[in-house]
Motif scaffolding. Sequence first.
Motif, PDB file in Angstrom:
ATOM      1  N   GLY A 189       0.753  -1.278   0.056  1.00 27.82           N
ATOM      2  CA  GLY A 189       0.119   0.078  -0.068  1.00 27.82           C
ATOM      3  C   GLY A 189       0.804   1.197   0.157  1.00 27.82           C
ATOM      4  N   ALA A 190       2.141   1.266   0.781  1.00 26.07           N
ATOM      5  CA  ALA A 190       2.789   2.535   0.838  1.00 26.07           C
ATOM      6  C   ALA A 190       3.427   2.595  -0.507  1.00 26.07           C
ATOM      7  CB  ALA A 190       3.791   2.310   2.087  1.00 26.07           C
ATOM      8  N   LEU A 191       3.990   1.590  -0.909  1.00 33.69           N
ATOM      9  CA  LEU A 191       4.630   1.653  -2.597  1.00 33.69           C
ATOM     10  C   LEU A 191       3.419   2.162  -3.701  1.00 33.69           C
ATOM     11  CD1 LEU A 191       6.974  -1.520  -2.454  1.00 33.69           C
ATOM     12  CD2 LEU A 191       7.632   0.902  -2.143  1.00 33.69           C
ATOM     13  N   LEU A 192       2.209   1.543  -3.336  1.00 31.75           N
ATOM     14  CA  LEU A 192       1.324   2.027  -4.489  1.00 31.75           C
ATOM     15  C   LEU A 192       1.094   3.449  -4.228  1.00 31.75           C
ATOM     16  CD1 LEU A 192      -0.666  -1.055  -4.919  1.00 31.75           C
ATOM     17  CD2 LEU A 192       0.592  -0.212  -6.517  1.00 31.75           C
ATOM     18  N   ASN A 193       0.727   3.807  -3.022  1.00 33.26           N
ATOM     19  CA  ASN A 193       0.375   5.331  -2.568  1.00 33.26           C
ATOM     20  C   ASN A 193       1.649   6.085  -2.988  1.00 33.26           C
ATOM     21  OD1 ASN A 193      -1.080   7.321  -1.676  1.00 33.26           O
ATOM     22  ND2 ASN A 193      -0.234   7.339   0.395  1.00 33.26           N
ATOM     23  N   GLY A 194       2.768   5.870  -2.963  1.00 36.46           N
ATOM     24  CA  GLY A 194       3.942   6.473  -3.517  1.00 36.46           C
ATOM     25  C   GLY A 194       4.106   6.782  -5.031  1.00 36.46           C
ATOM     26  N   TYR A 195       3.751   5.735  -5.739  1.00 39.65           N
ATOM     27  CA  TYR A 195       3.897   5.847  -7.183  1.00 39.65           C
ATOM     28  C   TYR A 195       2.550   6.096  -7.895  1.00 39.65           C
ATOM     29  CZ  TYR A 195       8.267   3.438  -6.585  1.00 39.65           C
ATOM     30  OH  TYR A 195       9.753   3.436  -6.304  1.00 39.65           O
ATOM     31  N   LEU A 196       1.534   6.430  -7.324  1.00 43.64           N
ATOM     32  CA  LEU A 196       0.318   6.672  -7.941  1.00 43.64           C
ATOM     33  C   LEU A 196      -0.168   8.068  -7.531  1.00 43.64           C
ATOM     34  CD1 LEU A 196      -1.940   3.505  -7.259  1.00 43.64           C
ATOM     35  CD2 LEU A 196      -0.740   4.010  -9.305  1.00 43.64           C
TER      36      LEU A 196
END
Length: 118
Positions: free
Chosen positions: A111-118
């Motif tokens: 979730g943190a990675l997706l939030n950072g890249y989206l």
Amino acid sequence: MIAVGIGTGVGANALLSRSLGMGNKTKANYTCGNSIFMGIVIYVLILLFGLFGVKSYIASQTSNPVIFNMAVSYLKVCCIISMGNVFFAVFEKLLQATGLSLYSTIAMITGALLNGYL
């Protein structure tokens, strides 16, 4: 909403780990089912507040029309899309009670990675 979700998860965590420790799988299954049901109830209540109660709540907090419109929009979005917050809190605590906290850690990192890249 996060506090209610985490509080429900912590309560389920304690009961589930105790049931599993005693070897009572029937009670453990009921605990999981009830905690998921409680997550649904919590989300529905937050959703209903988001749909019908936000305007009156924000009106009790400010009379500035610009702040009112922005706050209503923001709080509606937070309440309507709160399902992820509520269920993540409940499922994370259920996984911790079973000793499978690695999965909740993977979900948080994803979730943190997706939030950072989206």
